[in-house]
Design an enzyme around this catalytic site. Structure first.
Site, PDB file in Angstrom:
ATOM      1  N   TYR A  30       0.070  13.937   0.359  1.00  0.00           N
ATOM      2  CA  TYR A  30      -0.331  14.382   1.472  1.00  0.00           C
ATOM      3  C   TYR A  30      -0.267  15.883   1.120  1.00  0.00           C
ATOM      4  O   TYR A  30      -0.195  16.784   2.296  1.00  0.00           O
ATOM      5  CB  TYR A  30       0.575  14.149   2.814  1.00  0.00           C
ATOM      6  CG  TYR A  30       0.466  12.369   2.898  1.00  0.00           C
ATOM      7  CD1 TYR A  30      -0.768  12.034   3.259  1.00  0.00           C
ATOM      8  CD2 TYR A  30       1.528  11.650   2.668  1.00  0.00           C
ATOM      9  CE1 TYR A  30      -0.920  10.585   3.138  1.00  0.00           C
ATOM     10  CE2 TYR A  30       1.303  10.197   2.595  1.00  0.00           C
ATOM     11  CZ  TYR A  30       0.342   9.792   2.945  1.00  0.00           C
ATOM     12  OH  TYR A  30       0.182   8.165   2.946  1.00  0.00           O
ATOM     13  N   ARG A  71       1.633  20.223   5.894  1.00  0.00           N
ATOM     14  CA  ARG A  71       2.661  19.396   6.370  1.00  0.00           C
ATOM     15  C   ARG A  71       3.658  20.145   7.375  1.00  0.00           C
ATOM     16  O   ARG A  71       3.915  19.624   8.360  1.00  0.00           O
ATOM     17  CB  ARG A  71       3.403  18.384   5.212  1.00  0.00           C
ATOM     18  CG  ARG A  71       2.502  17.674   4.561  1.00  0.00           C
ATOM     19  CD  ARG A  71       3.192  16.731   3.748  1.00  0.00           C
ATOM     20  NE  ARG A  71       3.980  15.370   4.485  1.00  0.00           N
ATOM     21  CZ  ARG A  71       5.312  15.642   4.678  1.00  0.00           C
ATOM     22  NH1 ARG A  71       5.917  16.645   4.084  1.00  0.00           N
ATOM     23  NH2 ARG A  71       5.692  14.801   5.384  1.00  0.00           N
ATOM     24  N   TYR A 116       3.436  18.645  10.863  1.00  0.00           N
ATOM     25  CA  TYR A 116       4.744  17.787  11.295  1.00  0.00           C
ATOM     26  C   TYR A 116       5.777  18.690  11.384  1.00  0.00           C
ATOM     27  O   TYR A 116       6.949  17.931  11.355  1.00  0.00           O
ATOM     28  CB  TYR A 116       4.630  16.743  10.318  1.00  0.00           C
ATOM     29  CG  TYR A 116       3.560  15.993   9.967  1.00  0.00           C
ATOM     30  CD1 TYR A 116       2.617  15.396  10.985  1.00  0.00           C
ATOM     31  CD2 TYR A 116       3.333  15.934   8.740  1.00  0.00           C
ATOM     32  CE1 TYR A 116       1.608  14.626  10.390  1.00  0.00           C
ATOM     33  CE2 TYR A 116       2.094  15.159   8.175  1.00  0.00           C
ATOM     34  CZ  TYR A 116       1.120  14.549   9.229  1.00  0.00           C
ATOM     35  OH  TYR A 116       0.137  14.011   8.681  1.00  0.00           O
ATOM     36  N   GLU A 143       1.047  -1.074  -0.085  1.00  0.00           N
ATOM     37  CA  GLU A 143       0.249  -0.043   0.004  1.00  0.00           C
ATOM     38  C   GLU A 143       0.879   1.117   0.040  1.00  0.00           C
ATOM     39  O   GLU A 143       0.876   2.032   0.815  1.00  0.00           O
ATOM     40  CB  GLU A 143      -0.928   0.037   1.280  1.00  0.00           C
ATOM     41  CG  GLU A 143      -1.772  -1.533   1.486  1.00  0.00           C
ATOM     42  CD  GLU A 143      -2.406  -1.319   2.756  1.00  0.00           C
ATOM     43  OE1 GLU A 143      -2.095  -0.508   3.644  1.00  0.00           O
ATOM     44  OE2 GLU A 143      -3.199  -2.065   2.931  1.00  0.00           O
ATOM     45  N   PRO A 144       1.747   1.400  -1.019  1.00  0.00           N
ATOM     46  CA  PRO A 144       2.655   2.458  -0.986  1.00  0.00           C
ATOM     47  C   PRO A 144       1.900   4.003  -1.474  1.00  0.00           C
ATOM     48  O   PRO A 144       0.888   3.732  -2.257  1.00  0.00           O
ATOM     49  CB  PRO A 144       3.665   2.274  -1.883  1.00  0.00           C
ATOM     50  CG  PRO A 144       2.971   1.240  -3.076  1.00  0.00           C
ATOM     51  CD  PRO A 144       2.139   0.574  -2.197  1.00  0.00           C
ATOM     52  N   CYS A 177      -4.065  33.569   8.609  1.00  0.00           N
ATOM     53  CA  CYS A 177      -4.052  34.283  10.143  1.00  0.00           C
ATOM     54  C   CYS A 177      -3.712  33.393  11.139  1.00  0.00           C
ATOM     55  O   CYS A 177      -4.501  33.196  11.982  1.00  0.00           O
ATOM     56  CB  CYS A 177      -5.373  35.208  10.284  1.00  0.00           C
ATOM     57  SG  CYS A 177      -5.804  36.248   8.890  1.00  0.00           S
ATOM     58  N   GLU A 178      -2.470  32.714  11.090  1.00  0.00           N
ATOM     59  CA  GLU A 178      -2.103  31.790  12.152  1.00  0.00           C
ATOM     60  C   GLU A 178      -0.649  32.133  12.084  1.00  0.00           C
ATOM     61  O   GLU A 178       0.159  31.929  10.905  1.00  0.00           O
ATOM     62  CB  GLU A 178      -2.462  30.514  11.845  1.00  0.00           C
ATOM     63  CG  GLU A 178      -3.920  30.155  11.669  1.00  0.00           C
ATOM     64  CD  GLU A 178      -4.485  29.647  12.886  1.00  0.00           C
ATOM     65  OE1 GLU A 178      -3.866  29.380  13.901  1.00  0.00           O
ATOM     66  OE2 GLU A 178      -5.830  29.475  13.001  1.00  0.00           O
TER      67      GLU A 178
END
Ligand SMILES: *Cc1c(COP(=O)(O)O)cnc(C)c1O
Length: 425
Positions: A371, A312, A316, A273-274, A342-343
């Protein structure tokens, strides 16, 4: 192999200059190379040519139906984690007998949809789920193919958010308990036990955790077979890592060799399942520089892509190379590449040494094919950005840019609110 390369100081994808695409579709956008996707799929697939196997691309890495179709045309299957992903795979024309369904929280309607579609197997993650699948199959007069997803309790040595094969993770069934669970499964009339599965995590950059997991699974399979169970499939999940920065990841052939050596004479069909290893380095995010600014401490490059487009780095703290698409690029500076959201967590690169960008320059955020779009959102009411597929000297918009109207599709103002006229100030 890399189909993103410079020609006369300009970044191209295959035989297409990226600036030309930007001019036509606007920025930001995701860009994928058909040639790289195919190449990565083939390299993985061919690495296992000596054993019966199915390569089920993990749709959650990149679920655009055009991308799924590329792998389906190559003979691949799809690993799904929701009814929505099954719908996408079916729209792309997948052979349902090459679909495996993973995930800890499958709902009844999703299970029924998968049974109606006739998928190969469910990777079952709990004894309750097993019973629910049996009930659904009974109701529909079908038999559900299953593998138990066992948790082999190995540390993949990856980021805690993407490790899945440890006892403390929510995934799978304890390997010790699984034997008992298989015995229970045998008693269920609408369950056909087809195999064993595992998935230890993502962005794994060593072969050894995969070998450890396989060794544990092998032991289990031997037990099960002695028990009289026919184990026809061994699903080894995905998780093989890629190079984002300096890290070295095993080549698929090295991974395949280790897996084959560790599973001699197992007599089963392997399922893989790559996701990331196929799509990650086959796509980039193209964004335009809006503004640059500096204070005593920092340089900021404000671009038109944000954490809602590529989460990402924020989620992470992951690294994506920043490259120039056009232009000379002056001296190097250290800067934060930030988006319009706005973060404070909205950044694509932090404290990064990059060449000096100016307003209007195009920037490529590399290794964004997996992703990337699939984790994007409408946060700050930003329409999701287009996806573009390059094939040689042609490009195809495989997902349109969302409009303002798309943003409020499905929203309604209830009548009782409409009756109140706006207050005069
Ligand atoms: C996410 C996931 C994959 C794909 O992982 P990659 O790291 O992208 O290869 C495969 N199988 C399962 C069950 C997953 O959850």
């Amino acid at each position: 192999m890399n189909d993103f390369h410079y020609r006369d100081g300009e970044l191209w994808c295959e035989e297409t200059p990226i600036a030309r695409i930007a001019k036509e579709v606007g920025t930001p956008f995701y860009l994928y190379s058909d040639r790289t996707l195919k190449h990565h799929f083939r390299v993985f697939d061919e690495a296992f040519k000596d054993v019966p196997h199915i390569v089920c691309f993990a749709a959650k890495a990149n679920s655009n139906i055009a991308i799924l179709k590329i792998f389906i045309n190559e003979g691949g299957g799809v690993d799904i984690v929701s009814g929505g992903e099954l719908y996408r795979a079916m729209q792309a024309g997948v052979n349902p007998e090459k679909v495996v369904y993973s995930g800890v929280g499958k709902k009844v309607d999703e299970i029924e949809y998968a049974l109606e579609a006739g998928i190969l197997l469910f990777n079952v993650e709990s004894s309750q789920e097993l019973r629910v699948i049996n009930e659904c199959a009974k109701k529909l007069g079908k038999v559900a193919g299953i593998a138990l997803r066992v948790n082999p309790d190995v540390d993949p040595g990856t980021h805690p958010h993407i490790s899945t094969g440890l006892k403390k993770n929510k995934f799978g069934i304890d390997i010790q308990r699984s034997l008992e669970e298989y015995r229970e499964a045998r008693k269920l009339e609408h369950i056909d036990i087809k195999g064993v599965s595992c998935h230890i995590g993502s962005q794994v950059t060593k072969v050894s955790p995969f070998v450890d997991a396989l060794d544990r699974l092998k032991e289990l399979i031997n037990f099960l077979r002695k028990d009289g169970l026919e184990i026809r499939y061994l699903d080894l999940g995905g998780g093989l890592g890629i190079t984002y920065d300096q890290e070295t990841a095993p080549h698929p052939s090295e991974y395949a060799k280790a897996m084959m050596d560790a599973s001699k004479n197992m007599e089963c069909t392997f399922i893989f399942e790559p996701g990331r290893v196929i799509a990650g380095n086959a796509g980039i995010l193209v964004t335009e520089v809006l503004y640059t600014k500096s204070n005593e401490e920092k340089n900021f490059v404000v671009v038109d892509a944000g954490m809602n487009d590529l989460i990402r780095p924020s989620l992470y703290n992951s690294y994506h190379k920043i490259q120039r698409v056009t232009g000379e690029g002056g001296d190097e500076i250290v800067a934060d590449v930030v988006g319009p959201i706005c973060e404070s967590g909205d950044y694509l690169a932090k404290g990064r040494k990059i060449s000096r960008f100016e307003r209007g320059d195009l920037m490529a955020v590399m290794s964004a094919g997996a992703y990337g779009f699939t984790m994007s959102s409408n946060y700050n009411s930003r329409g999701r950005i287009p996806e573009v597929l390059v094939s040689d000297d042609r490009f195809h918009v495989i997902r349109k840019r969302e409009t303002y109207a798309d943003l409020i599709r499905g929203e309604t103002i209830p009548d009782y609110l409409k009756r109140t006229a706006s207050k005069q100030v």
